[in-house]
Each structure stands twice: as structure tokens, then as C-alpha cells.
Design an enzyme around this catalytic site. Structure first.
Site, PDB file in Angstrom:
ATOM      1  N   ASP A 112      17.404  -0.454   7.378  1.00  0.00           N
ATOM      2  CA  ASP A 112      16.157  -0.937   7.567  1.00  0.00           C
ATOM      3  C   ASP A 112      15.882  -1.530   8.916  1.00  0.00           C
ATOM      4  O   ASP A 112      15.841  -2.780   8.872  1.00  0.00           O
ATOM      5  CB  ASP A 112      15.990  -1.789   6.203  1.00  0.00           C
ATOM      6  CG  ASP A 112      15.376  -0.974   5.131  1.00  0.00           C
ATOM      7  OD1 ASP A 112      15.084   0.281   5.296  1.00  0.00           O
ATOM      8  OD2 ASP A 112      15.371  -1.537   4.002  1.00  0.00           O
ATOM      9  N   ASP A 139      18.989  -6.590  -0.162  1.00  0.00           N
ATOM     10  CA  ASP A 139      18.590  -5.095  -0.542  1.00  0.00           C
ATOM     11  C   ASP A 139      18.732  -4.433   0.796  1.00  0.00           C
ATOM     12  O   ASP A 139      18.424  -3.008   0.791  1.00  0.00           O
ATOM     13  CB  ASP A 139      17.245  -5.100  -1.106  1.00  0.00           C
ATOM     14  CG  ASP A 139      16.087  -5.810  -0.151  1.00  0.00           C
ATOM     15  OD1 ASP A 139      16.586  -7.214  -0.115  1.00  0.00           O
ATOM     16  OD2 ASP A 139      15.176  -5.301   0.232  1.00  0.00           O
ATOM     17  N   ASN A 140      18.854  -4.953   2.016  1.00  0.00           N
ATOM     18  CA  ASN A 140      18.965  -4.284   3.091  1.00  0.00           C
ATOM     19  C   ASN A 140      20.450  -4.418   3.779  1.00  0.00           C
ATOM     20  O   ASN A 140      20.577  -4.201   5.059  1.00  0.00           O
ATOM     21  CB  ASN A 140      18.201  -5.117   4.337  1.00  0.00           C
ATOM     22  CG  ASN A 140      16.615  -4.862   3.935  1.00  0.00           C
ATOM     23  OD1 ASN A 140      16.316  -3.766   3.333  1.00  0.00           O
ATOM     24  ND2 ASN A 140      15.561  -5.621   4.485  1.00  0.00           N
ATOM     25  N   ASP A 198       0.796  -1.415   0.171  1.00  0.00           N
ATOM     26  CA  ASP A 198      -0.040   0.052   0.146  1.00  0.00           C
ATOM     27  C   ASP A 198       0.777   1.165   0.079  1.00  0.00           C
ATOM     28  O   ASP A 198       0.360   2.311  -0.025  1.00  0.00           O
ATOM     29  CB  ASP A 198      -0.981  -0.022   1.216  1.00  0.00           C
ATOM     30  CG  ASP A 198      -0.188   0.077   2.551  1.00  0.00           C
ATOM     31  OD1 ASP A 198       1.149   0.058   2.465  1.00  0.00           O
ATOM     32  OD2 ASP A 198      -0.869  -0.227   3.582  1.00  0.00           O
ATOM     33  N   GLY A 199       2.036   1.177  -0.037  1.00  0.00           N
ATOM     34  CA  GLY A 199       2.983   2.202   0.148  1.00  0.00           C
ATOM     35  C   GLY A 199       2.965   2.967   1.398  1.00  0.00           C
ATOM     36  O   GLY A 199       3.793   4.152   1.480  1.00  0.00           O
TER      37      GLY A 199
HETATM   38  P1  AMP Z   1      12.021  -4.487   3.202  1.00  0.00           P
HETATM   39  O1  AMP Z   1      12.697  -5.969   3.478  1.00  0.00           O
HETATM   40  O2  AMP Z   1      10.916  -4.160   4.328  1.00  0.00           O
HETATM   41  O3  AMP Z   1      13.242  -3.439   3.259  1.00  0.00           O
HETATM   42  O4  AMP Z   1      11.136  -4.471   1.931  1.00  0.00           O
HETATM   43  C1  AMP Z   1      11.257  -4.878   0.707  1.00  0.00           C
HETATM   44  C2  AMP Z   1      10.520  -4.414  -0.408  1.00  0.00           C
HETATM   45  O5  AMP Z   1       9.303  -4.378   0.010  1.00  0.00           O
HETATM   46  C3  AMP Z   1      11.192  -3.092  -0.774  1.00  0.00           C
HETATM   47  O6  AMP Z   1      11.022  -3.247  -2.100  1.00  0.00           O
HETATM   48  C4  AMP Z   1      10.132  -2.159  -0.216  1.00  0.00           C
HETATM   49  O7  AMP Z   1       9.968  -0.862  -0.792  1.00  0.00           O
HETATM   50  C5  AMP Z   1       8.956  -3.120  -0.380  1.00  0.00           C
HETATM   51  N1  AMP Z   1       7.720  -2.833   0.678  1.00  0.00           N
HETATM   52  C6  AMP Z   1       7.745  -2.993   1.965  1.00  0.00           C
HETATM   53  N2  AMP Z   1       6.716  -2.497   2.513  1.00  0.00           N
HETATM   54  C7  AMP Z   1       5.867  -2.109   1.648  1.00  0.00           C
HETATM   55  C8  AMP Z   1       4.654  -1.332   1.465  1.00  0.00           C
HETATM   56  N3  AMP Z   1       3.744  -1.027   2.664  1.00  0.00           N
HETATM   57  N4  AMP Z   1       4.234  -0.768   0.400  1.00  0.00           N
HETATM   58  C9  AMP Z   1       4.977  -1.050  -0.747  1.00  0.00           C
HETATM   59  N5  AMP Z   1       6.237  -1.812  -0.769  1.00  0.00           N
HETATM   60  C10 AMP Z   1       6.539  -2.044   0.451  1.00  0.00           C
HETATM   61 MG    MG Z   2      14.574  -2.735   2.714  1.00  0.00          MG
END
Ligand code: AMP
Ligand code: MG
Length: 500
Positions: free
Chosen positions: A277, A267-268, A140-141
Site C-alpha cells: 500500500d 490493514d497496511n 468512489d472506488g
Molecule cells: P488505505 O489506507 O489507503 O489502504 O485504505 C483504507 C481503506 O479505505 C480501505 O478499506 C480502502 O479500500 C478504502 N479506500 C481508500 N480509497 C478508497 C476509494 N477511493 N474508494 C473506496 N474505498 C477506498
Molecule cells: Mg490499504
């Protein structure tokens, strides 16, 4: 570089004190346009400041008083974009729990631009929770108040502990609800980093097959983080070696303080060596290498004790991405990569051992043959007795001063503890050194949960008090006893959630 005069949107805004001149760079967007998707933040209906990091704002040349104004808040949620600035969602790839995704990217984040700090360094001003981007996939962004405050508290605690990390400038609630298990208040975190280049950024560039993009990305990383590599005989191998060294150091520091990142996907993991992150992260309580807090980490891939091996695995993915830049000869490139990656174990081992000596107050010149078995036996004891990691090391400082009770009281097997302490004490530990490296206050899980729950209900007092405690982690202060104590028995098994 864009010199910015704030453009007022409504007549109300005109009445605000003279707009400060802010300079934002768009260097990433200019140099790596293929990885920078121009995008705008979602409009925040009712932005309200929950927490502002005034010292950090000042360090960045941003006026804290102005950041508190309605225009300042609109900047902090991405709704006031300085003319000439170019907010972008960054593209990156990543190995998540071992599986490769060629296109992740900022699904709910934006890079507003780069700020030059008081030391002349470029720092990213980045927003998290600022709305869906084309990288959002099913998401949901958005972000909820609790998880954004968690990142604020834990990253600032890490910084105060002296561990390289991204920083938190502010959390602003948006006035919009976010649907998770329940409806929660939404928020945007303004994050500061020396860059947001990740191992996954290189995996992305490599996966495009554009060797020119990969080279420009590597040059950008060298210029921003590891400028010494530019002079090396093989600059891109030197870049890789610098990242290996930075990660060996930061992960050793995590291990020494009991930090569990929770989601060490590529990616983290940054190129700068900053911790990034803060999702399902937590500080370990009872010492146990198998400690896992994240509810989605069912196999324990990112358990406390696995973190060094995972970091090395991630660095192998970085090496693979960079291979074409190491040498034109594939075989030679692989040999160079393997040799350079080999430094990780040595560097990690040296950093961890030196850190552990300091935690035990022991001098550097003491023979390894004496220290190693002492440390091994200690870790076995800590695990068998389920001893609180943070309380133990701080309590051991008192033992170096002659009062073993604070540490001793944490053990079930008192005879084993007494025998170990005797061996350690004859080595003449330095209690003052121990107090400089063994924190009293960490963001303990039960305190973090309590503070986030209160903030979600509108009471920021507990977050502010917790921030105050962890901002000076080595400095024991009267009245803060509950911030030094382990979780009460009824706190139970702690779980963190990735649905942040
Ligand atoms: P993360 O492991 O939390 O760093 O996120 C992994 C991926 O998921 C990244 O590409 C983030 O931008 C995406 N992401 C995480 N939470 C959301 C969210 N609520 N809405 C859109 N993209 C998300
Ligand atoms: Mg991340």
C-alpha cells in the site's frame, strides 16, 4: 484450480490471436469464503496501457504480447473474467492511526485470483481502482493515474533495492475521470503479492467471534507463507513469531534506505512481510527521524523514526487477534504472546545494526563497542547538518576510496565531518561492499512528482526514464546524474496526500 479458456464477448475479440490458456486459482475465496465477497470490476470505457512489467508478466506465466491486446487490457482492468475465476473483495479490519475499524475491506480493489509463478509459488493477481465495492463506504472506488503510477514506480524501486514488496504488473488508464481536488484521469493498477493477508485480516476474523474462521485463516497463512510453523509444537505461536521476524527484517530495510511508508495502519501491514500500500509514502531526503510527508499524519505517528515502534505496536494487535489460538488459558496465551513479541526488538536491532555496518563498509567482526558510538555520532551529525541520506552513504563509498569530497560537500560543519571520517577510515571500510548496499538512484520525491504530473498530461516519457534509473539502483550510469541529485532548493517542503 480453474483451467481457463478465454470467452470472447464480441465478434471483434474472436479475431485476436489464439487465446492463451491461463490458470487462476480461487484458493482464498474457497478457503475463507466469509472474508471474500464475490464482486465485479466496473466497466472501463476506454482502457489504455500506460505501463506493463514484462519481466514480471513472464515470471507469472502471462504472455506480455497478449496482455497488450484488447483482451489482455480487459483482463488487467477486471472486465474480462476468466470463466471459473471468482473475483472477490476481501474483508479486513484495521487500526487506523490507533483507532479500530472492525470493517474496512477492499473498497476499491478486487482479488482476481491466484497465479502459480515460475517457481511454483502462489501469487495474488489483484486490482486497485476497479470500482466501488460494498466496502467502499464514502469512497468512489476509483483511483487516479498519478497515484497508481506512484505505486508502480515506488514498489518496483523497492523490489530493485532488494526489499520485500508487492509488485506492480501494469497500470491501465480507464478513460473515466476521477474527482479529487480536480478532475483527474482514472486508472487501475494490477498488483501482484504473495498474498493480501494483513494484520487487519486477523483482526477481522477475531472480531467476528468465529474461532473456526480464525483457525482457518491462520492455517491458510501458514500454508502460504510460513509453512515451517506447521511442524512447530505451537503452530499458531510459530506463525506469529514468523510474522514478527519478517516485519523486523523489512522495517529495518526501510530504515536503512530512508523509506517512509506514511500510513502504517494494521490493514497496511502484511503477514508475508512484503511492503504494501504505497499511498503517501516517500523517501527521506535530509536525515531526520521526525520526517513526515503525509498531509494527514499531523501528529507524526508514522514519522520515519517511529516506524519500528509502530511495527511492534501493530504486531501486538496481531498477537491480540491470535490469542485464542496460542493457548486455551488466557493467562498463558498472553505470556506466550509477550515473550514472542519481545523478539521483535532484538531482531530489528540486529538487522538494522548489520545493515548499518554494511552501509559503512565495516566488517561483521568489529566490536560493537567501536561501531555503536561511531554510528550514533554519525546520525547526530547527519541530522544537525540536514544531510541528504542517500547522497551521503553513496558519497561515503568514494571517501573509502580516498575522495571524501562528495560526502564532505554535504556538511556545513566540516571540522566535525573530518573528525568523524578519520575515526571511520582507520577501521578499513570496504568501498565495494558499500556500493552494493548504498543506492545511487531512489525514486526521489521531486522526480516522482515531475513524472506523475507529465503522465497525468499524457506524457509517459519521464515515468519510463525514472523506472529505468531505479530498476538498477546500485549501478551508477553516465547520463543519469539528475536521478542521483537531491531536490533543487525551490522544491520546498514535500507533502503527500492520502486522497489517492
Ligand atoms: P488505505 O489506507 O489507503 O489502504 O485504505 C483504507 C481503506 O479505505 C480501505 O478499506 C480502502 O479500500 C478504502 N479506500 C481508500 N480509497 C478508497 C476509494 N477511493 N474508494 C473506496 N474505498 C477506498
Ligand atoms: Mg490499504
Amino acid at each position: 484450480m480453474v483451467d481457463v479458456l478465454w470467452v470472447p464477448r464480441t465478434l471483434d475479440d474472436v479475431s485476436i490471436a489464439p487465446p492463451p490458456t491461463v490458470t487462476l486459482d480461487d484458493r482464498f475465496a474457497r478457503e475463507l469464503a466469509e472474508m471474500a465477497l464475490p464482486w465485479q470490476a466496473e466497466e472501463a470505457r476506454d482502457p489504455r496501457l500506460l505501463v506493463l512489467n514484462e519481466p514480471l508478466a513472464t515470471e507469472l506465466g502471462l504472455d506480455p504480447a497478449w496482455l497488450r491486446t484488447s483482451d489482455g487490457l480487459r483482463l488487467l482492468v477486471g472486465n474480462l473474467v476468466p470463466s471459473g475465476a471468482a473475483p472477490v473483495a476481501q474483508a479486513y479490519a484495521g487500526h487506523q492511526f490507533g483507532g479500530f475499524s472492525p470493517r474496512l475491506g477492499d473498497g476499491r480493489a478486487l482479488l482476481l485470483g491466484e497465479v502459480v509463478d515460475a517457481d511454483g509459488h502462489l501469487r495474488d493477481l489483484h486490482l486497485k481502482g476497479s470500482g466501488r465495492t460494498p466496502f467502499a463506504r464514502g469512497g468512489d472506488g476509483l483511483a487516479a493515474v498519478g497515484p497508481m503510477l506512484r505505486e508502480y514506480v515506488v514498489s518496483e524501486a523497492m523490489h530493485a533495492l532488494g526489499i520485500p514488496t508487492t509488485r506492480s504488473l501494469a497500470v491501465v488508464s480507464t478513460g473515466r475521470s476521477v474527482r479529487r481536488e480536480t478532475l483527474l484521469p482514472g486508472a487501475v493498477l494490477a498488483r501482484i503479492a504473495s498474498s493480501h493477508l494483513r494484520v487487519g485480516s486477523f483482526e477481522y476474523a477475531r472480531a467476528t467471534g468465529d474461532v473456526n474462521l480464525l483457525r482457518r485463516l491462520a492455517d491458510h497463512a501458514i500454508a502460504r507463507h510460513h509453512s515451517g510453523a506447521a511442524e512447530a509444537e505451537r503452530p499458531y505461536l510459530a506463525l506469529f513469531e514468523a510474522v514478527v521476524a519478517a516485519q523486523a527484517s523489512v522495517v529495518a530495510q526501510w530504515m536503512l534506505v530512508g523509506f517512509v511508508h506514511g500510513v502504517m495502519n494494521t490493514d497496511n501491514m502484511t503477514i508475508s512481510g512484503e511492503t504494501i500500500d504505497y499511498g503517501p509514502c516517500a523517501f527521506m531526503e535530509a536525515f531526520d527521524p521526525g520526517t513526515v510527508y503525509s498531509s494527514i499524519d499531523r501528529g507524526g505517528r508514522y514519522a520515519y523514526g517511529n516506524q519500528p515502534v509502530v511495527a511492534e505496536w501493530n504486531l501486538a494487535r496481531l498477537a491480540e487477534a491470535l490469542l485464542p489460538r496460542f493457548s486455551d488459558e488466557q493467562e498463558e496465551a498472553v505470556a506466550l504472546a509477550v515473550e514472542s513479541l519481545g523478539a521483535f526488538r532484538r531482531q530489528y536491532g540486529a538487522a538494522w545494526s548489520a545493515g548499518m555496518r554494511a552501509k559503512l563498509g565495516l566488517p561483521d567482526d568489529l566490536a560493537d563497542a567501536v561501531v555503536s558510538p561511531l554510528v550514533d555520532d554519525l546520525l547526530t551529525l547527519l541530522q544537525a547538518n540536514r544531510v541528504d541520506h542517500t547522497s551521503f552513504f553513496r558519497g561515503l563509498g568514494a571517501a573509502a576510496r580516498g575522495d571524501a569530497e562528495p560526502a564532505r560537500g554535504l556538511f556545513l560543519d566540516l571540522a566535525a565531518f573530518d573528525a568523524w571520517v578519520e575515526r571511520w577510515r582507520v577501521l578499513g571500510p570496504d568501498a565495494d561492499l558499500m556500493d552494493r548496499v548504498n543506492p545511487v538512484y531512489i525514486p526521489r520525491n521531486h522526480l516522482v512528482e515531475e513524472a506523475l504530473a507529465a503522465a497525468t498530461d499524457g506524457d509517459l516519457g519521464p515515468v519510463e526514464r525514472l523506472l529505468d534509473a531505479v530498476a538498477s539502483p546500485y549501478d551508477e550510469r553516465p547520463g543519469l546524474e539528475r536521478y542521483a541529485a537531491a531536490a533543487p532548493q525551490d522544491f520546498g517542503t514535500y507533502r503527500t496526500f492520502c486522497g489517492t
